[in-house]
Design a protein around this motif. Structure first.
Motif, PDB file in Angstrom:
ATOM      1  N   ASN A   3      -1.169   5.814  -5.382  1.00 39.96           N
ATOM      2  CA  ASN A   3      -0.083   5.652  -6.349  1.00 39.96           C
ATOM      3  C   ASN A   3       0.792   4.440  -6.051  1.00 39.96           C
ATOM      4  OD1 ASN A   3      -0.222   8.008  -8.278  1.00 39.96           O
ATOM      5  ND2 ASN A   3      -0.412   9.041  -6.317  1.00 39.96           N
ATOM      6  N   SER A   4       0.324   3.563  -5.192  1.00 42.29           N
ATOM      7  CA  SER A   4       1.062   2.344  -4.875  1.00 42.29           C
ATOM      8  C   SER A   4       0.588   1.228  -5.806  1.00 42.29           C
ATOM      9  CB  SER A   4       0.778   1.955  -3.426  1.00 42.29           C
ATOM     10  OG  SER A   4      -0.563   1.538  -3.306  1.00 42.29           O
ATOM     11  N   LEU A  31      -0.828  10.624   2.872  1.00 41.24           N
ATOM     12  CA  LEU A  31      -0.812   9.164   2.985  1.00 41.24           C
ATOM     13  C   LEU A  31      -1.761   8.539   1.955  1.00 41.24           C
ATOM     14  CD1 LEU A  31       0.500   7.021   4.922  1.00 41.24           C
ATOM     15  CD2 LEU A  31      -1.748   6.862   5.965  1.00 41.24           C
ATOM     16  N   ARG A  89      -0.289   8.587  -1.347  1.00 43.26           N
ATOM     17  CA  ARG A  89       0.666   7.500  -1.491  1.00 43.26           C
ATOM     18  C   ARG A  89      -0.074   6.202  -1.826  1.00 43.26           C
ATOM     19  NH1 ARG A  89       6.069   6.034  -0.466  1.00 43.26           N
ATOM     20  NH2 ARG A  89       6.410   8.166  -1.151  1.00 43.26           N
ATOM     21  N   VAL A  90      -1.152   5.953  -1.114  1.00 43.80           N
ATOM     22  CA  VAL A  90      -1.885   4.694  -1.328  1.00 43.80           C
ATOM     23  C   VAL A  90      -2.401   4.595  -2.771  1.00 43.80           C
ATOM     24  CG1 VAL A  90      -3.958   3.383  -0.698  1.00 43.80           C
ATOM     25  CG2 VAL A  90      -2.509   4.350   1.086  1.00 43.80           C
ATOM     26  N   LEU A 132       0.805  -1.220   0.000  1.00 44.38           N
ATOM     27  CA  LEU A 132       0.000   0.000   0.000  1.00 44.38           C
ATOM     28  C   LEU A 132       0.837   1.269   0.000  1.00 44.38           C
ATOM     29  CD1 LEU A 132      -2.195  -2.105   1.114  1.00 44.38           C
ATOM     30  CD2 LEU A 132      -3.194  -0.123   2.225  1.00 44.38           C
ATOM     31  N   THR A 146       4.309   1.683  -0.956  1.00 44.03           N
ATOM     32  CA  THR A 146       5.408   1.932  -1.883  1.00 44.03           C
ATOM     33  C   THR A 146       4.812   2.538  -3.138  1.00 44.03           C
ATOM     34  OG1 THR A 146       5.151  -0.294  -2.727  1.00 44.03           O
ATOM     35  CG2 THR A 146       6.889   0.040  -1.097  1.00 44.03           C
ATOM     36  N   SER A 157       4.099  11.640  -3.841  1.00 41.91           N
ATOM     37  CA  SER A 157       4.022  10.301  -4.431  1.00 41.91           C
ATOM     38  C   SER A 157       4.043  10.354  -5.961  1.00 41.91           C
ATOM     39  CB  SER A 157       2.768   9.551  -3.954  1.00 41.91           C
ATOM     40  OG  SER A 157       2.770   9.462  -2.555  1.00 41.91           O
TER      41      SER A 157
END
Lengths: 256, 372
Positions: free
Chosen positions: B203-204, B197, B200-201, A117, A119, B7
């Motif tokens: 784009n993970s 955060l 980030r999620v 989740l 990276t 991200s």
């Protein structure tokens, strides 16, 4: 591994839609290093048989076994994780994602990286690189940033095959991979399938209408008719049998 | 560095970048730029709603899940803070307990709803969430011994966060840094961290699977992604972030009741903010939440003064139409216009606009090159 256990097997595999039996007690085993063509007239149950094997449909009766293990009750994703790979007849892509993202998703599925989740996917250089290699292999490198939905039909078919290759399955299931392709694109696809066939650890299942394609690639043909398996054997043998001539090949065969 | 923080997900439009920077600086310096209780209240509400709307967009825009239970998780966060503070007194350890309890409850509930019902069709899932959220709302207003019922709960916060607390003896840039301003910055930075955060999620690798599920659920499953598991995790992440947003709001308001966190009016607001900002773009949450919150807070005042002007000029119809009570009508009209003109939301529109301009410029360049 025990060589006598087939990589994929169906036992009395059956599905009924109301009163209609679409696939009727099909028992068949597939060994590594073989390419089996599945033929039959329209509505014979070829794609339905594929859907039962790869888990898009749930069987009414019978079993699907991967390396001897019963997977009949498992969802499609679990069967893919156990080594089945499926390309679809009607193109079935992620239309608003780019060609590269489509392939990367398949590479990522193969690598089991989907559940990270926090990276960035751009940091997974290994996956990006693997996707790039496949992009070259199916000759779509110049379409890398095009969204899949905007590709011409032939290129969508190529991307469909790219997703299957990216999964690196043990069993490749192609459902009419050359359907709707222009004549100059077909050899390209056959070449890719031919390459896969040279790998003795891979099993290939191919639903195909074009008999010249079947004859040039397949080491074995099985014939479905009204959902039942009516013939199984080497191409020459199957094409010569009277039951097949009556059921399906008929004039097609004479032409070919 | 900036790329890591964002991200790698840039706004991809100069106008959008400018708007986001203005919002970021205005919120970061709100206590000094806009003195007074009302503007700070609006700024804190914007922070909370940016986080709430962004967490909802993870479900709606990225995964394609329609849920009406989002305010329930918002409420769990709010009541988490309210119940511990009113029972255990205004201490930091009570607050820590509150946030942990809220996150655990929200996450578990989301996981249960997800595993039990995310395998059904989207419309049925939406209805199930509606039923659960309604039950929760009824429960919250009936269990008055625990939740304060319809009246909600009033409570005090730790001393440092109270208005009477002074961080410095002298004013800083002409503003007295009191406990309210400290609370504001806790809200601001927590919301910012939560937003980054979420960025980030999405784009993970996980986030890209969510988009694949939204695009073609059937194929995602065929590639080996268990769709129900992915959807459930997405709803857990979303629920936890919504609970955090509710917790921040409770800390800010020092009051929690059904109307501030659980009501369906808030659910509709959140939906509107996602749609106006642009589904599937977290920056849309920032734009949508800011625009709507500002409009809701000031439209009434602006209309009120316009209506008085109309009445003063002796035009009866205009003054009725512009009366402060009609602000919802105008908000509705704004919403219809924005959906009509920007179906992909403001962010989607700005990005397409910029992409077209870039492509045109490219074509021109290659065109003139081939002419030579």
């Amino acid at each position: 591994m025990n060589a006598t256990v087939p990589v994929l097997e169906t036992q009395d595999l059956t599905i009924r839609f109301g009163g209609h039996v679409a696939v009727n007690k099909v028992t068949c085993a597939f060994q590594p290093g073989t390419l089996t063509a599945i033929v039959g007239p329209n509505g014979a149950g070829k794609t339905t048989y594929f859907n039962l094997i790869s888990g898009q449909l749930a069987a009414s009766a019978g079993q699907v076994l991967i390396r001897g293990k019963d997977v009949t009750r498992l969802p499609a994703s679990a069967r893919t994780q156990r080594g089945l790979g499926r390309a679809f007849q009607l193109t079935n892509l992620f239309p608003n994602l780019t060609v590269f993202e489509n392939i990367r998703l398949a590479v990522q599925a193969r690598a089991g990286a989907g559940l990270s989740l926090f990276t960035l996917w751009t940091d997974r250089r290994d996956l990006m690189h693997a996707a790039g290699v496949i992009l070259e292999r199916v000759r779509l490198a110049d379409k890398r940033e095009t969204v899949a939905g905007a590709l011409p039909h032939g290129d969508q078919r190529k991307l469909e095959i790219a997703l299957l290759i990216a999964l690196e399955p043990d069993v490749f299931m192609f459902d009419e991979p050359t359907a709707g392709m222009s004549m100059d694109e077909v050899p390209n696809v056959l070449e890719i399938i031919g390459e896969l066939k040279r790998d003795a650890s891979k099993t290939i299942l191919l639903v195909e209408h074009k008999l010249d394609v079947v004859r040039s690639l397949a080491g074995r043909i099985i014939v479905l008719h009204n959902g039942a398996l009516v013939a199984d054997g080497e191409p020459a043998e199957v094409m010569a049998s009277s039951i097949v001539r009556e059921a399906y090949l008929g004039q097609d065969f004479e032409d070919a | 560095m900036l790329s890591r923080v964002l991200s790698g997900d840039y706004p991809r439009s100069p106008i959008l970048t400018a708007a986001l920077l203005v919002i970021l600086f205005a919120l970061a310096l709100a206590p000094f730029l806009f003195p007074g209780a009302q503007p700070l209240n609006v700024a804190a509400k914007i922070c909370v709603f940016v986080l709430l709307v962004a967490s909802y967009d993870l479900l709606l825009g990225y995964t394609g899940i329609v849920s009406f239970a989002h305010t329930m998780f918002f409420g769990i966060g709010g009541y988490g803070a309210a119940i511990v503070l009113s029972r255990l007194g205004p201490s930091w350890s009570a607050l820590a307990l509150g946030i942990i309890a809220a996150i655990v409850v929200a996450g578990t509930l989301a996981l249960l709803i997800g595993l039990f019902s995310l395998r059904v069709r989207a419309i049925f899932f939406a209805m199930i969430t509606l039923a659960v959220a309604t039950a929760f709302l009824v429960l919250a207003s009936q269990l008055s011994g625990f939740t304060g019922g319809e009246d909600g709960l009033n409570y005090s916060v730790p001393e440092i966060l109270r208005p009477s607390f002074r961080l410095f003896d002298a004013p800083l840039f002409g503003t007295v840094v009191n406990g309210r301003i400290i609370t504001y910055y806790i809200v601001f930075f927590a919301a910012l961290a939560g937003f980054l955060l979420l960025l980030r999620v999405v784009n993970s690798p996980f986030g890209s699977v969510l988009q694949a599920i939204r695009e073609n659920e059937f194929r995602a499953e065929a590639l080996g992604y268990p769709v129900v598991v992915y959807r459930s995790i997405a709803s857990v992440v979303s629920a936890v972030m919504a609970a955090l947003a509710g917790f921040l709001l409770a800390l800010w308001l020092r009051y929690t009741g059904p109307d501030t966190t659980l009501s369906f009016a808030i659910m509709i607001d959140v939906l509107l903010m996602v749609v106006i900002g642009g589904m599937g773009t977290l920056y849309g949450a920032v734009i949508g939440a800011t625009l709507m919150t500002v409009a809701e807070s000031y439209l009434q005042t602006i209309l009120g003064s316009l209506g008085k002007l109309g009445a003063g000029a002796g035009i009866p119809f205009v003054s009725t139409l512009l009366s402060a009570d009609r602000w919802l009508l105008w908000l509705g009209i704004l919403f219809i216009l924005s959906v009509y003109f920007f179906p992909t939301g403001i962010v989607g529109k700005l990005r397409t606009h910029w992409l077209n301009r870039k492509n045109k410029a490219l074509q021109k360049r290659s065109g003139s090159a081939s002419n030579k």
